[in-house]
Design an enzyme around this catalytic site. Sequence first.
Site, PDB file in Angstrom:
ATOM      1  N   GLN A 131       0.830  -1.206   0.000  1.00  0.00           N
ATOM      2  CA  GLN A 131       0.000   0.000   0.000  1.00  0.00           C
ATOM      3  C   GLN A 131       0.870   1.264   0.000  1.00  0.00           C
ATOM      4  O   GLN A 131       1.551   1.542   0.986  1.00  0.00           O
ATOM      5  CB  GLN A 131      -0.872  -0.004   1.263  1.00  0.00           C
ATOM      6  N   GLY A 132       0.832   2.027  -1.076  1.00  0.00           N
ATOM      7  CA  GLY A 132       1.629   3.257  -1.165  1.00  0.00           C
ATOM      8  C   GLY A 132       0.785   4.484  -0.888  1.00  0.00           C
ATOM      9  O   GLY A 132       0.393   5.184  -1.820  1.00  0.00           O
ATOM     10  N   TYR A 133       0.492   4.724   0.380  1.00  0.00           N
ATOM     11  CA  TYR A 133      -0.285   5.905   0.778  1.00  0.00           C
ATOM     12  C   TYR A 133       0.628   6.957   1.436  1.00  0.00           C
ATOM     13  O   TYR A 133       0.818   8.035   0.912  1.00  0.00           O
ATOM     14  CB  TYR A 133      -1.386   5.509   1.781  1.00  0.00           C
ATOM     15  N   SER A 134       1.186   6.604   2.633  1.00  0.00           N
ATOM     16  CA  SER A 134       1.901   7.596   3.453  1.00  0.00           C
ATOM     17  C   SER A 134       3.168   8.106   2.769  1.00  0.00           C
ATOM     18  O   SER A 134       3.853   7.365   2.059  1.00  0.00           O
ATOM     19  CB  SER A 134       2.308   6.979   4.797  1.00  0.00           C
ATOM     20  N   SER A 166       4.414  -1.150   4.187  1.00  0.00           N
ATOM     21  CA  SER A 166       4.579  -2.487   4.766  1.00  0.00           C
ATOM     22  C   SER A 166       4.922  -3.505   3.683  1.00  0.00           C
ATOM     23  O   SER A 166       4.225  -3.586   2.664  1.00  0.00           O
ATOM     24  CB  SER A 166       3.309  -2.930   5.481  1.00  0.00           C
ATOM     25  N   GLU A 249      -9.353  -1.185   5.461  1.00  0.00           N
ATOM     26  CA  GLU A 249      -8.098  -1.374   6.212  1.00  0.00           C
ATOM     27  C   GLU A 249      -8.390  -1.294   7.711  1.00  0.00           C
ATOM     28  O   GLU A 249      -7.900  -2.096   8.498  1.00  0.00           O
ATOM     29  CB  GLU A 249      -7.075  -0.301   5.821  1.00  0.00           C
ATOM     30  N   GLU A 376      -5.563   9.120  17.697  1.00  0.00           N
ATOM     31  CA  GLU A 376      -6.053  10.505  17.833  1.00  0.00           C
ATOM     32  C   GLU A 376      -6.929  10.866  16.635  1.00  0.00           C
ATOM     33  O   GLU A 376      -7.994  11.483  16.785  1.00  0.00           O
ATOM     34  CB  GLU A 376      -4.870  11.493  17.915  1.00  0.00           C
TER      35      GLU A 376
HETATM   36  C1  LIG Z   1       3.256  -0.785  11.525  1.00  0.00           C
HETATM   37  C2  LIG Z   1       2.868   0.259  10.520  1.00  0.00           C
HETATM   38  C3  LIG Z   1       2.590  -0.124   9.227  1.00  0.00           C
HETATM   39  C4  LIG Z   1       2.251   0.844   8.266  1.00  0.00           C
HETATM   40  N1  LIG Z   1       2.021   0.429   6.980  1.00  0.00           N
HETATM   41  C5  LIG Z   1       1.756   1.353   6.032  1.00  0.00           C
HETATM   42  C6  LIG Z   1       1.600   0.952   4.669  1.00  0.00           C
HETATM   43  O1  LIG Z   1       1.695  -0.230   4.326  1.00  0.00           O
HETATM   44  N2  LIG Z   1       1.372   1.905   3.749  1.00  0.00           N
HETATM   45  C7  LIG Z   1       1.256   3.224   4.080  1.00  0.00           C
HETATM   46  O2  LIG Z   1       1.009   4.025   3.191  1.00  0.00           O
HETATM   47  N3  LIG Z   1       1.407   3.646   5.365  1.00  0.00           N
HETATM   48  C8  LIG Z   1       1.659   2.742   6.341  1.00  0.00           C
HETATM   49  N4  LIG Z   1       1.836   3.139   7.644  1.00  0.00           N
HETATM   50  C9  LIG Z   1       1.815   4.570   7.949  1.00  0.00           C
HETATM   51  C10 LIG Z   1       0.642   5.056   8.777  1.00  0.00           C
HETATM   52  O3  LIG Z   1      -0.530   5.079   8.005  1.00  0.00           O
HETATM   53  C11 LIG Z   1       1.005   6.429   9.330  1.00  0.00           C
HETATM   54  O4  LIG Z   1       2.105   6.244  10.201  1.00  0.00           O
HETATM   55  C12 LIG Z   1      -0.131   7.083  10.067  1.00  0.00           C
HETATM   56  O5  LIG Z   1      -1.157   7.437   9.185  1.00  0.00           O
HETATM   57  C13 LIG Z   1       0.327   8.347  10.833  1.00  0.00           C
HETATM   58  O6  LIG Z   1       1.030   9.212  10.019  1.00  0.00           O
HETATM   59  P1  LIG Z   1       2.479   9.763  10.469  1.00  0.00           P
HETATM   60  O7  LIG Z   1       3.303   8.606  10.898  1.00  0.00           O
HETATM   61  O8  LIG Z   1       2.989  10.637   9.385  1.00  0.00           O
HETATM   62  O9  LIG Z   1       2.195  10.639  11.779  1.00  0.00           O
HETATM   63  P2  LIG Z   1       1.710  12.148  11.826  1.00  0.00           P
HETATM   64  O10 LIG Z   1       0.555  12.346  10.925  1.00  0.00           O
HETATM   65  O11 LIG Z   1       2.903  13.047  11.632  1.00  0.00           O
HETATM   66  O12 LIG Z   1       1.216  12.270  13.337  1.00  0.00           O
HETATM   67  C14 LIG Z   1       2.126  12.494  14.420  1.00  0.00           C
HETATM   68  C15 LIG Z   1       1.301  12.603  15.706  1.00  0.00           C
HETATM   69  O13 LIG Z   1       0.403  13.733  15.594  1.00  0.00           O
HETATM   70  C16 LIG Z   1      -0.932  13.331  15.849  1.00  0.00           C
HETATM   71  N5  LIG Z   1      -1.857  14.070  14.971  1.00  0.00           N
HETATM   72  C17 LIG Z   1      -1.697  14.331  13.643  1.00  0.00           C
HETATM   73  N6  LIG Z   1      -2.758  15.024  13.174  1.00  0.00           N
HETATM   74  C18 LIG Z   1      -3.621  15.180  14.222  1.00  0.00           C
HETATM   75  C19 LIG Z   1      -4.896  15.790  14.376  1.00  0.00           C
HETATM   76  N7  LIG Z   1      -5.520  16.369  13.346  1.00  0.00           N
HETATM   77  N8  LIG Z   1      -5.489  15.748  15.593  1.00  0.00           N
HETATM   78  C20 LIG Z   1      -4.874  15.134  16.666  1.00  0.00           C
HETATM   79  N9  LIG Z   1      -3.650  14.547  16.582  1.00  0.00           N
HETATM   80  C21 LIG Z   1      -3.037  14.554  15.380  1.00  0.00           C
HETATM   81  C22 LIG Z   1      -0.969  11.845  15.484  1.00  0.00           C
HETATM   82  O14 LIG Z   1      -2.018  11.187  16.168  1.00  0.00           O
HETATM   83  C23 LIG Z   1       0.397  11.381  15.948  1.00  0.00           C
HETATM   84  O15 LIG Z   1       0.376  11.102  17.317  1.00  0.00           O
HETATM   85  C24 LIG Z   1       2.168   2.209   8.622  1.00  0.00           C
HETATM   86  C25 LIG Z   1       2.450   2.596   9.943  1.00  0.00           C
HETATM   87  C26 LIG Z   1       2.808   1.643  10.881  1.00  0.00           C
HETATM   88  C27 LIG Z   1       3.112   2.094  12.278  1.00  0.00           C
END
Ligand SMILES: Cc1cc2nc3c(=O)[nH]c(=O)nc-3n(C[C@H](O)[C@H](O)[C@H](O)COP(=O)(O)OP(=O)(O)OC[C@H]3O[C@@H](n4cnc5c(N)ncnc54)[C@H](O)[C@@H]3O)c2cc1C
Length: 392
Positions: A131-134, A166, A249, A376
């Site tokens: 999955q290429g989202y983040s 992942s 998901e 959150e």
């Molecule tokens: C084990 C694992 C597997 C993953 N696999 C994939 C994958 O296969 N493909 C993919 O695309 N992504 C994947 N991800 C990524 C995942 O979707 C992101 O880590 C997640 O969406 C959070 O984004 P970020 O890490 O950039 O954190 P950020 O968005 O930078 O958030 C940092 C902190 O700020 C808080 N925050 C941010 N915005 C708000 C708000 N509006 N209100 C309150 N709090 C807020 C968050 O809750 C968090 O605590 C994976 C992540 C993990 C941990």
Amino acid sequence: MSDLEQFRKETRAWLEANCPPDMRLPLEDDDDRYWGGRNAKFKSEGQRLWFERMVGRGWTVPEWPKEYGGAGLSREEGKVVRGEMRRLGCRSPLDSFGIWMLGPALLRYGTPEQKREYLPPIARGEIRWCQGYSEPNAGSDLASLATRAEDKGDHFVINGQKIWTSYADKADWIFCLVRTDPAAPKHLGISFILFDMKSPGVSTKPILLISGKSPFCETFFDDVRVPKGRIVGEINKGWEVAKYLLTHEREMISAIGLPGGRPLGQIAADSLGTEAGILADTCLRADIARFDIDAYAFQLALERTGDQLKAKQANPAISSMLKYYGAELNKRRHELLMSAGGSQALEWESERSRHGEAARSWLRTKANSIEGGTSEVQLNVIAKRILELAGA
Ligand SMILES: Cc1cc2nc3c(=O)[nH]c(=O)nc-3n(C[C@H](O)[C@H](O)[C@H](O)COP(=O)(O)OP(=O)(O)OC[C@H]3O[C@@H](n4cnc5c(N)ncnc54)[C@H](O)[C@@H]3O)c2cc1C
């Protein structure tokens, strides 16, 4: 006997006759899972047999139409298959982002040609998807993604970077969000596209986790050419497909909160001992009882919500509630496993605890409230879309 009861009887008999004994044991670690794909290898003969028998019956995706590799079962029949598998302790024959995430999106938004091309290989475990989202600057605020797909007539040229992808280094294909119109408001210039990870210009770099494992990667795209027919849904309307996939998901992740594995009370009794047949530690006993009740209540909530979703009677944001609670339950379960396991649970490398599996699994659960959207963010969605709180 009703048709459904007859179906249950036949399902039970078939599973008992066809699920090999080693496929009825709890998973000991992540390597016991079978993910399929071009380079997949079976860990045991039992795993191969179980997978092939389930594929042959269309039960890797029981509710998908037969023409796409499923068994065409109704939701009620699908529930019977899952329930009977749980009763016998059967392992999943195939773990797959194709089944859990891409498949439902293709069934809703794919063209007939796309469904015929992509769904059967997913059902048969031939192609492994990632999955290429983040992206480095687009996680919770996913719509800020910057990976660019430039229109070159009959194809796109993709440049950019994804992160936390992942199993990107093990996947055959990727479903990916790209920006196709940089001038449009951020939610309106995104498209959902599929391509082969072997395409020239795709590279991956594994990221090491606190648990010592490395299940995800940074993924880079340098001038990757992708034919236009690989867009799912309409161009620049990929956000709709992306959101729909996210609900699946989140439902998939919420299942980590379901009861399963060896009962916590049994594990605690084995490692900490009992007095007059019950755990001596009254606090731990109460915590385990509270957890078990919550986990069974959650199982019922998941079943009820599944029925409501199918009947289109559920709030579409309900997947956020399930994901939030399932993640919290799984974290609680692993906290309790660490308490129940006594000092053995703290071991990192030893023969007795299978290379510190308890501690590594406990550390892995820290990611449950991040992956698939953070807790959150789920709470924000629940406040806004379910509780309709003013100002949320
Ligand atoms: C084990 C694992 C597997 C993953 N696999 C994939 C994958 O296969 N493909 C993919 O695309 N992504 C994947 N991800 C990524 C995942 O979707 C992101 O880590 C997640 O969406 C959070 O984004 P970020 O890490 O950039 O954190 P950020 O968005 O930078 O958030 C940092 C902190 O700020 C808080 N925050 C941010 N915005 C708000 C708000 N509006 N209100 C309150 N709090 C807020 C968050 O809750 C968090 O605590 C994976 C992540 C993990 C941990």
